[in-house]
Design a protein around this motif. Structure first.
Motif, PDB file in Angstrom:
ATOM      1  N   ILE A   5      49.064  47.788 -46.676  1.00  0.00           N
ATOM      2  CA  ILE A   5      50.137  48.560 -47.313  1.00  0.00           C
ATOM      3  C   ILE A   5      49.733  50.043 -47.281  1.00  0.00           C
ATOM      4  O   ILE A   5      48.585  50.370 -47.596  1.00  0.00           O
ATOM      5  N   PRO A   6      50.649  50.927 -46.858  1.00  0.00           N
ATOM      6  CA  PRO A   6      50.291  52.351 -46.762  1.00  0.00           C
ATOM      7  C   PRO A   6      49.767  52.904 -48.101  1.00  0.00           C
ATOM      8  O   PRO A   6      50.264  52.522 -49.165  1.00  0.00           O
ATOM      9  N   ASP A   7      48.788  53.809 -48.011  1.00  0.00           N
ATOM     10  CA  ASP A   7      48.150  54.371 -49.210  1.00  0.00           C
ATOM     11  C   ASP A   7      49.147  54.983 -50.184  1.00  0.00           C
ATOM     12  O   ASP A   7      49.014  54.852 -51.391  1.00  0.00           O
ATOM     13  N   ARG A   8      50.185  55.637 -49.631  1.00  0.00           N
ATOM     14  CA  ARG A   8      51.134  56.316 -50.534  1.00  0.00           C
ATOM     15  C   ARG A   8      51.854  55.304 -51.427  1.00  0.00           C
ATOM     16  O   ARG A   8      52.142  55.589 -52.585  1.00  0.00           O
ATOM     17  N   LEU A   9      52.118  54.094 -50.890  1.00  0.00           N
ATOM     18  CA  LEU A   9      52.800  53.079 -51.701  1.00  0.00           C
ATOM     19  C   LEU A   9      51.824  52.431 -52.687  1.00  0.00           C
ATOM     20  O   LEU A   9      52.161  52.159 -53.835  1.00  0.00           O
ATOM     21  N   LEU A  10      50.575  52.215 -52.216  1.00  0.00           N
ATOM     22  CA  LEU A  10      49.550  51.651 -53.113  1.00  0.00           C
ATOM     23  C   LEU A  10      49.314  52.582 -54.297  1.00  0.00           C
ATOM     24  O   LEU A  10      49.182  52.136 -55.434  1.00  0.00           O
ATOM     25  N   ALA A  11      49.293  53.900 -53.995  1.00  0.00           N
ATOM     26  CA  ALA A  11      48.994  54.883 -55.046  1.00  0.00           C
ATOM     27  C   ALA A  11      50.063  54.868 -56.129  1.00  0.00           C
ATOM     28  O   ALA A  11      49.774  55.110 -57.298  1.00  0.00           O
ATOM     29  N   SER A  12      51.308  54.569 -55.743  1.00  0.00           N
ATOM     30  CA  SER A  12      52.387  54.615 -56.740  1.00  0.00           C
ATOM     31  C   SER A  12      52.690  53.222 -57.321  1.00  0.00           C
ATOM     32  O   SER A  12      53.572  53.091 -58.170  1.00  0.00           O
ATOM     33  N   ALA A  13      51.949  52.190 -56.881  1.00  0.00           N
ATOM     34  CA  ALA A  13      52.228  50.826 -57.376  1.00  0.00           C
ATOM     35  C   ALA A  13      51.790  50.697 -58.836  1.00  0.00           C
ATOM     36  O   ALA A  13      50.675  51.083 -59.178  1.00  0.00           O
ATOM     37  N   PRO A  14      52.670  50.140 -59.696  1.00  0.00           N
ATOM     38  CA  PRO A  14      52.271  49.963 -61.098  1.00  0.00           C
ATOM     39  C   PRO A  14      51.129  48.959 -61.257  1.00  0.00           C
ATOM     40  O   PRO A  14      50.307  49.089 -62.153  1.00  0.00           O
ATOM     41  N   ARG A  15      51.076  47.935 -60.393  1.00  0.00           N
ATOM     42  CA  ARG A  15      49.978  46.952 -60.427  1.00  0.00           C
ATOM     43  C   ARG A  15      49.611  46.606 -58.990  1.00  0.00           C
ATOM     44  O   ARG A  15      50.440  46.742 -58.093  1.00  0.00           O
ATOM     45  N   SER A  16      48.388  46.116 -58.784  1.00  0.00           N
ATOM     46  CA  SER A  16      47.969  45.808 -57.411  1.00  0.00           C
ATOM     47  C   SER A  16      48.917  44.789 -56.772  1.00  0.00           C
ATOM     48  O   SER A  16      49.188  43.739 -57.356  1.00  0.00           O
ATOM     49  N   PRO A  17      49.418  45.102 -55.578  1.00  0.00           N
ATOM     50  CA  PRO A  17      50.305  44.152 -54.897  1.00  0.00           C
ATOM     51  C   PRO A  17      49.547  42.970 -54.288  1.00  0.00           C
ATOM     52  O   PRO A  17      50.165  42.011 -53.828  1.00  0.00           O
ATOM     53  N   TYR A  18      48.210  43.055 -54.277  1.00  0.00           N
ATOM     54  CA  TYR A  18      47.419  41.975 -53.698  1.00  0.00           C
ATOM     55  C   TYR A  18      47.007  41.034 -54.830  1.00  0.00           C
ATOM     56  O   TYR A  18      46.153  41.371 -55.633  1.00  0.00           O
ATOM     57  N   PHE A  19      47.631  39.875 -54.914  1.00  0.00           N
ATOM     58  CA  PHE A  19      47.269  38.940 -55.976  1.00  0.00           C
ATOM     59  C   PHE A  19      47.674  37.524 -55.574  1.00  0.00           C
ATOM     60  O   PHE A  19      48.520  37.329 -54.706  1.00  0.00           O
ATOM     61  N   PHE A  20      47.035  36.554 -56.207  1.00  0.00           N
ATOM     62  CA  PHE A  20      47.445  35.156 -56.069  1.00  0.00           C
ATOM     63  C   PHE A  20      47.942  34.714 -57.436  1.00  0.00           C
ATOM     64  O   PHE A  20      47.291  34.984 -58.446  1.00  0.00           O
ATOM     65  N   ASP A  21      49.062  34.040 -57.494  1.00  0.00           N
ATOM     66  CA  ASP A  21      49.534  33.490 -58.764  1.00  0.00           C
ATOM     67  C   ASP A  21      48.972  32.069 -58.892  1.00  0.00           C
ATOM     68  O   ASP A  21      49.385  31.166 -58.163  1.00  0.00           O
TER      69      ASP A  21
END
Ligand SMILES: C[S@@+](CC[C@H](N)C(=O)[O-])C[C@H]1O[C@@H](n2cnc3c(N)ncnc32)[C@H](O)[C@@H]1O
Length: 264
Positions: A20-36
């Motif tokens: 995921i591009p850094d600019r989107l990661l920087a503005s993400a409220p929580r890490s998009p990388y996760f397992f439920d």
């Protein structure tokens, strides 16, 4: 020095394109990388009650005797191995929450299972050799696929059975990345690219393609919407926009799966 032209290097490079591009990661409220954990627990529980074997179950069962053993690499909560009810079972996972779920689901169904926590192949030396090594839905997480698969092979007495999606497991979200961020997601690597790596590593791979319901996306409703928003790095203020996009262009209900196996 790895050969940049090798199938393994290409696999690693293609996976890198999914970052995921850094600019989107920087503005993400929580890490998009996760397992439920709940998604994987449900998949494991569902696997125990399913009437029919999938092609992956059948490929494992074909070489598994009643006193046989299974090693499940990247076991999650155990969807790949628990239903085989082997006499000896060991699950390996780097995620301690999922490994705990694996132990609980196994115990709840009267299946004895050992666990090894850690990343494969780093922890391979701590794991037993087994008649069948199964590894479901892990490969798209693995940049050095050749080393990973070689360690699977070294732990199998009879067969290695791999299950993976025909395309990247996040491929279904490509339209949403485009609609909400203008981002074009890659259309590679695919299961065929994985087969190229395995073939290059010297394994004679057989394969079967089939399709299954999209259990990894899980149920609909607000929880699923929020999970999708998190993966897309979206703030809460854009939830309604995402809801509309999902209504116009709903996620697929099924996806293509590939079972790969080769002899030890
Ligand atoms: C998509 S889940 C699949 C879980 C399970 N095999 C299934 O089919 O339901 C991927 C799992 O692999 C684990 N994993 C990913 N890379 C790993 C590695 N290198 N070593 C061990 N576990 C890994 C993750 O923690 C996660 O539990």
């Amino acid at each position: 020095v790895p050969d940049p032209e090798s199938a393994n290097s290409r696999w690693s490079e293609m996976l890198g394109d999914w970052a995921i591009p850094d600019r989107l990661l920087a503005s993400a409220p929580r890490s998009p990388y996760f397992f439920d954990p709940q998604v994987f627990r449900s998949a494991a529980e569902e696997s125990l009650t399913r009437a029919d074997d999938t092609p992956s179950d059948a490929a494992a069962r074909e070489v598994l005797s009643s006193d046989g053993s299974v090693l499940d690499v990247g076991c999650g909560a155990g969807a790949a191995s628990l239903r085989l009810r082997p006499a000896r079972l060991c699950g390996v996972d780097s995620n301690s929450t999922l490994l705990k779920a694996f132990a609980e689901v196994a115990a709840g169904s009267g299946i004895e299972a050992d666990t090894v926590e850690g990343a494969w192949p780093e922890v391979a030396a701590l794991c037993p050799v087994a008649d069948v090594v199964v590894c479901h839905h892990v490969l798209y997480n693995v940049p050095d696929l050749a080393s990973f698969a070689t360690a699977l092979h070294a732990h199998a007495r009879r067969r290695v059975v791999i299950e993976l999606t025909a395309v990247h497991p996040m491929d279904w979200m490509a339209p949403y990345w485009h609609a909400l961020h203008g981002l074009v997601q890659p259309d590679h690597p695919s299961a065929e690219d994985a087969v190229a790596v395995l073939t290059e590593a010297g394994f004679v791979v057989e394969q079967e393609r089939w399709s299954r319901a999209y259990q990894m996306i899980g149920e609909s409703g607000d929880a699923a919407l929020e999970r999708t928003a998190r993966r897309l790095c979206l703030p809460a203020a854009r939830l309604d926009e995402l809801r509309r996009v999902l209504e116009t262009d709903p996620p697929p209900k099924e996806r293509d799966i590939v079972t790969l196996w080769w002899p030890a």
